[in-house]
Design a protein around this motif. Structure first.
Motif, PDB file in Angstrom:
ATOM      1  N   TYR A  78       0.898  -1.189   0.077  1.00 49.92           N
ATOM      2  CA  TYR A  78      -0.012   0.033  -0.056  1.00 49.92           C
ATOM      3  C   TYR A  78       0.795   1.455   0.013  1.00 49.92           C
ATOM      4  N   HIS A  79       1.667   1.599  -1.231  1.00 50.85           N
ATOM      5  CA  HIS A  79       2.601   2.637  -1.145  1.00 50.85           C
ATOM      6  C   HIS A  79       2.072   3.858  -1.171  1.00 50.85           C
ATOM      7  N   TYR A  80       2.504   4.718  -0.305  1.00 54.24           N
ATOM      8  CA  TYR A  80       2.330   6.167  -0.605  1.00 54.24           C
ATOM      9  C   TYR A  80       3.229   7.249  -0.130  1.00 54.24           C
ATOM     10  N   THR A  81       3.381   8.441  -0.185  1.00 54.91           N
ATOM     11  CA  THR A  81       4.532   9.207   0.116  1.00 54.91           C
ATOM     12  C   THR A  81       3.865  10.166   1.146  1.00 54.91           C
ATOM     13  N   ILE A  82       4.825  10.374   2.330  1.00 49.16           N
ATOM     14  CA  ILE A  82       4.657  11.407   3.171  1.00 49.16           C
ATOM     15  C   ILE A  82       5.309  12.663   2.955  1.00 49.16           C
ATOM     16  N   ALA A  83       4.882  13.874   2.664  1.00 48.30           N
ATOM     17  CA  ALA A  83       5.568  15.097   2.460  1.00 48.30           C
ATOM     18  C   ALA A  83       5.634  16.019   3.804  1.00 48.30           C
ATOM     19  N   ILE A  84       6.572  16.470   3.874  1.00 47.65           N
ATOM     20  CA  ILE A  84       6.640  17.259   5.241  1.00 47.65           C
ATOM     21  C   ILE A  84       7.622  18.525   4.879  1.00 47.65           C
TER      22      ILE A  84
END
Ligand code: NAD
Ligand code: ZN
Length: 364
Positions: free
Chosen positions: A13-19
């Motif tokens: 379930y890949h996704y990206t966290i942008a901070i």
């Protein structure tokens, strides 16, 4: 320069966290996450007046054809209910949301859990983009795909695993977060250092004042590292069958305190989640010491750090150990073998132990 850090959640379930700072004003980034024309911004009465206009204006500028509405709940854990969940689905209906619609969860963990659950159920599952605004939501609840609402019988009893399409954490929003909520989020940050990374724990000790003063670089670093550890565990164990339970360090005791106080933390009369977890981590460290699994100095060190961060480290007066024990027996984390704890065995290390002796727990 505005640095944006990204953490990738791998696995199925890949996704990206942008901070990074000011990400809620980055319309192109937000719009990039939308598959269809329909989007519902879900938020609460504290956060919507501060940030919803910003998000909607950025989205509209980037996607003029967007059909966009807002659904706002009153703030607080007591609103994480089936009734609000139903209203959120009604809002999706009135938006005319199709299967390619997106829910944007703008807020703390309450909004994230409720909006995420609505996204999981609308037409059997549509995209949810998490826009966490509390430190706790940035380092914990927005990542990992657990969504839920509470019942009178207990917290988070109805929910679904529904990984977000993306997480976009705008660190600038932390400027308006109440002090107490900031400290609650820091308790979870300490948790990651304590169980996964001795070096990170040491870094937190060296940056406690900077974190409390909301130094953006320090917060961004703490959030990124916390997310890396959470992402790593979640990718290995998305449905919490094994390893992911490590994240419950401090939570067996913590949940017992929260439930014994009737989740009064949001009304200011009891401990909130992060505060209860701070107490719980100290107790779990003391329990490991009592069971001969860790030296006393480690538990002392953890307690000292949490105290410097303005967090409680002892069971609130008036709560009887026996009633907390009774709560723990009912906890979702108890199993057939009896009480189950994540025990801290020294900086950067912890282990999951079942069948812990109730006498030892009571003594702690
Ligand atoms: P919350 O959502 O109630 O937010 C705390 C308070 O801060 C609220 O009053 C909110 O309005 C306010 N707030 C949030 N961001 C703000 C900002 N930037 N400026 C001003 N005010 C702001 O609580 P929380 O601590 O964020 O989350 C707790 C919830 O998260 C609980 O319901 C818990 O069960 C859930 N949770 C879920 C997971 C998960 O994996 N899904 C993990 C941990 C916690
Ligand atoms: Zn927690």
């Amino acid at each position: 320069m505005n640095t944006v850090r990204t953490v990738k959640v791998g696995g199925d379930y890949h996704y990206t966290i942008a901070i990074g700072a000011d990400l809620l004003a980055d319309g192109a980034r937000l719009a990039h996450m939308l598959r269809g024309r329909h989007a519902l911004v879900v938020s609460d009465g504290n956060i919507a007046p501060l940030y919803a206009d910003r998000v909607e204006a950025a989205l509209r500028a980037a996607r003029p054809d967007l059909v966009l509405q807002r659904f706002v709940i009153p703030p607080g854990e007591q609103e994480k209910t089936l009734a609000r969940f139903g209203e959120c689905l009604e809002a999706l209906a009135s938006l005319g949301a199709t299967r390619d619609a997106t829910v944007l969860a703008l807020g703390g963990g309450v909004v994230g859990d409720l909006a995420g659950f609505a996204a999981a159920c609308w037409m059997r599952g549509i995209d949810c983009v998490q826009l966490p605004t509390s430190l706790l939501a940035m380092v914990d609840s927005s990542v990992g795909g657990k969504t839920a609402v509470d019942l009178p019988a207990g917290k988070n009893l109805v929910g679904a695993f529904h990984p977000p399409r993306a997480v976009i954490a705008d660190t600038s929003t932390l400027r308006t977060l109440p002090d107490r909520e900031l400290r609650a989020g820091l308790a979870e940050v300490v948790k990651y250092g304590a169980i996964f990374d001795a070096h990170f724990l040491h870094w937190i000790e060296g940056h406690a004042e900077a974190l409390l003063a909301r130094d953006e670089a320090a917060l961004a670093h703490a959030i990124a590292l916390s997310c890396e550890y959470k992402a790593d565990v979640v990718a290995r164990d998305p449905f919490e069958h094994g390893d992911r339970a490590m994240l419950n360090f401090g939570h067996t005791f913590g949940h017992a305190i929260e439930s014994e106080q009737g989740y009064a933390g949001t009304t200011g009369e009891g401990l909130n989640h992060g505060e209860a977890v701070a107490v719980g981590m100290v107790l779990a460290a003391r329990l490991a010491t009592a069971l001969g699994m860790a030296p006393t100095e480690d538990a002392d060190r953890l307690q000292a750090l949490l105290q410097r961060l303005g967090l409680p480290t002892a069971i609130p007066v008036g709560l009887a150990p026996e009633s907390l024990l009774a709560r723990m027996r009912l906890d979702k984390k108890a199993d057939a073998r009896g009480l189950r704890f994540v025990l801290w065995t020294g900086a950067g290390k912890a282990c999951i132990t079942s069948g812990v002796d109730e006498g030892a727990v009571l003594r702690v």
